[in-house]
Design a protein around this motif. Structure first.
Motif, short mmCIF file in Angstrom:
data_model
loop_
_atom_site.label_atom_id
_atom_site.label_comp_id
_atom_site.label_asym_id
_atom_site.label_seq_id
_atom_site.Cartn_x
_atom_site.Cartn_y
_atom_site.Cartn_z
N PHE A 40 0.82 -1.21 0.00
CA PHE A 40 0.00 0.00 0.00
C PHE A 40 0.85 1.26 0.00
O PHE A 40 0.42 2.32 -0.47
N MET A 41 2.08 1.16 0.50
CA MET A 41 2.98 2.32 0.49
C MET A 41 3.55 2.57 -0.90
O MET A 41 3.87 3.71 -1.26
N GLY A 42 3.69 1.54 -1.70
CA GLY A 42 4.21 1.71 -3.06
C GLY A 42 4.40 0.36 -3.73
O GLY A 42 5.06 -0.52 -3.15
N VAL A 43 3.84 0.21 -4.92
CA VAL A 43 3.90 -1.09 -5.61
C VAL A 43 5.12 -1.22 -6.51
O VAL A 43 5.47 -2.32 -6.93
N LEU A 44 5.78 -0.11 -6.83
CA LEU A 44 6.88 -0.17 -7.78
C LEU A 44 8.22 -0.42 -7.10
O LEU A 44 9.15 -0.94 -7.74
N GLY A 45 8.35 -0.05 -5.84
CA GLY A 45 9.63 -0.17 -5.16
C GLY A 45 9.96 -1.59 -4.77
O GLY A 45 9.10 -2.48 -4.73
N LEU A 46 11.24 -1.82 -4.48
CA LEU A 46 11.70 -3.14 -4.04
C LEU A 46 11.34 -3.36 -2.57
O LEU A 46 11.22 -2.40 -1.81
N PRO A 47 11.14 -4.60 -2.16
CA PRO A 47 10.81 -4.87 -0.75
C PRO A 47 11.99 -4.60 0.16
O PRO A 47 13.16 -4.72 -0.23
N GLU A 48 11.67 -4.23 1.40
CA GLU A 48 12.73 -3.98 2.38
C GLU A 48 13.48 -5.26 2.72
O GLU A 48 14.68 -5.27 2.94
N GLN A 49 12.77 -6.37 2.76
CA GLN A 49 13.37 -7.69 2.94
C GLN A 49 12.51 -8.74 2.25
O GLN A 49 11.31 -8.55 2.07
N LEU A 50 13.15 -9.84 1.83
CA LEU A 50 12.43 -10.88 1.09
C LEU A 50 11.65 -11.75 2.08
O LEU A 50 12.24 -12.49 2.87
#
Length: 271
Positions: A40-50
C-alpha cells in the motif's frame, strides 16, 4: 547509414515493448515478497526484505500439489485424446474424397464458430443428468470443443502426404489402422506439436468450463486461484505469492519442452 539508424530504432522499440510485457511480472514478483503495508505504500519499489513466508502460506492455502496434479491430469489426458482422435479423423476425411467427407469437414469447421457461452447451460444440464459432472466429463467436453480446430489442422497437413505411402503399406499387408499409426502418424509430428501447444495453452488456462464442472476438491490451478483471490481479497501479498507459484509449472514445462516445441514449429514451417 540510414539502414543502421532504422535498425537502432527497431531495437529500441523492441526493448521498450519487451519491458512493457515484463512489467506485470515485475509487479507480481516484487510485491509477492512484500508485506501488505509495503504494497500500500508503493507497488513499484523493491521490498525492504524478502518475505519467503508469503510463499509458504500461499502454497499451503492453495493446496498447490493437489491443484497441480488436477491440472496436469486433465490437460495431459485431454490433449492426448484430442491428438489421437483428431489425427485419425483428419486422416479418414482427407483420404475419403466423397461429398459426405467434405460435408463432415465443413460441419467440424462450422462448429468452431459456435461460442461456448451459447451451449454451456444445456451442456452442463445434460451432463448433470448422466452424472458426469466430474473430471471424466470435463475431459470429454474438451475433446468435443477441441476437435474441430484440430481436425481442420490435421486435414490440411494430410493433403501434403502422398497416397502412395498408403498403397505401399497396403501391399505389404498393413490394414488401415496399422498404416495410420506406423506410417502416417509419425509424419504428422510437426502438426501434432502445433495442435498440442494450442490445446495445452487453452486447457491449462481455462477457467469457465472447470468452474461449471468441478468442485473445490478437484479444482485446477486457475480455478483454485479464483477461490484463493476470493479468500484473500485484501491480502495482496499472499494473493500475488500464490499467483507467482501458479506460473512456475508453466515456466518449468516450457523449459523442458522448448526443444520439442521449436523443432515442431520449425519442421512445420519448412514443410
Amino acid at each position: 547509414m540510414e539502414s543502421k539508424r532504422k535498425l537502432y530504432i527497431i531495437e529500441i522499440l523492441g526493448i521498450l515493448l519487451g519491458l512493457l510485457w515484463l512489467a506485470p511480472f515485475y509487479l507480481m514478483i516484487v510485491n509477492a515478497f512484500k508485506t501488505k503495508k509495503e504494497i500500500f505504500m508503493g507497488v513499484l519499489g523493491l521490498p525492504e526484505q524478502l518475505r519467503t513466508e508469503n510463499f509458504v502460506e500461499a502454497f499451503i492455502d492453495l493446496d498447490f500439489m493437489q491443484s497441480l496434479f488436477n491440472s496436469v491430469l486433465i490437460t495431459g489426458v485431454s490433449v492426448a485424446i484430442i491428438i489421437f482422435f483428431s489425427s485419425m479423423a483428419g486422416y479418414a476425411l482427407a483420404r475419403n474424397k466423397s461429398k459426405l467427407s467434405g460435408a463432415i469437414l465443413l460441419l467440424f469447421v462450422s462448429a468452431m464458430l459456435i461460442p461456448f457461452q451459447s451451449v454451456m447451460i444445456p451442456l452442463v444440464s445434460l451432463f448433470g443428468m448422466v452424472d458426469m459432472l466430474n473430471q471424466a466429463g470435463l475431459i470429454f467436453m474438451y475433446l468435443g470443443f477441441g476437435s474441430s480446430l484440430s481436425i481442420f489442422l490435421y486435414h490440411g497437413a494430410m493433403t501434403g502426404i502422398s497416397t502412395t505411402l498408403d498403397e505401399a503399406a497396403t501391399i505389404d499387408g498393413a490394414n488401415k489402422f496399422q498404416t495410420f499409426t506406423r506410417i502416417i502418424f509419425p509424419l504428422l509430428k510437426p502438426i501434432s506439436v502445433t495442435v498440442g501447444i494450442l490445446n495445452v495453452i487453452w486447457i491449462w488456462n481455462d477457467y469457465l468450463l472447470p468452474s461449471l464442472i468441478l468442485n473445490e476438491n478437484n479444482a485446477t490451478i486457475p480455478l483454485k486461484m479464483f477461490y484463493f483471490f476470493g479468500q484473500y481479497t485484501k491480502q495482496w501479498h499472499l494473493a500475488l505469492a500464490g499467483l507467482t507459484i501458479a506460473i512456475i509449472p508453466v515456466i518449468v514445462g516450457y523449459f523442458f519442452a522448448q526443444k520439442q516445441i521449436i523443432e515442431g514449429v520449425s519442421e512445420g514451417a519448412v514443410k
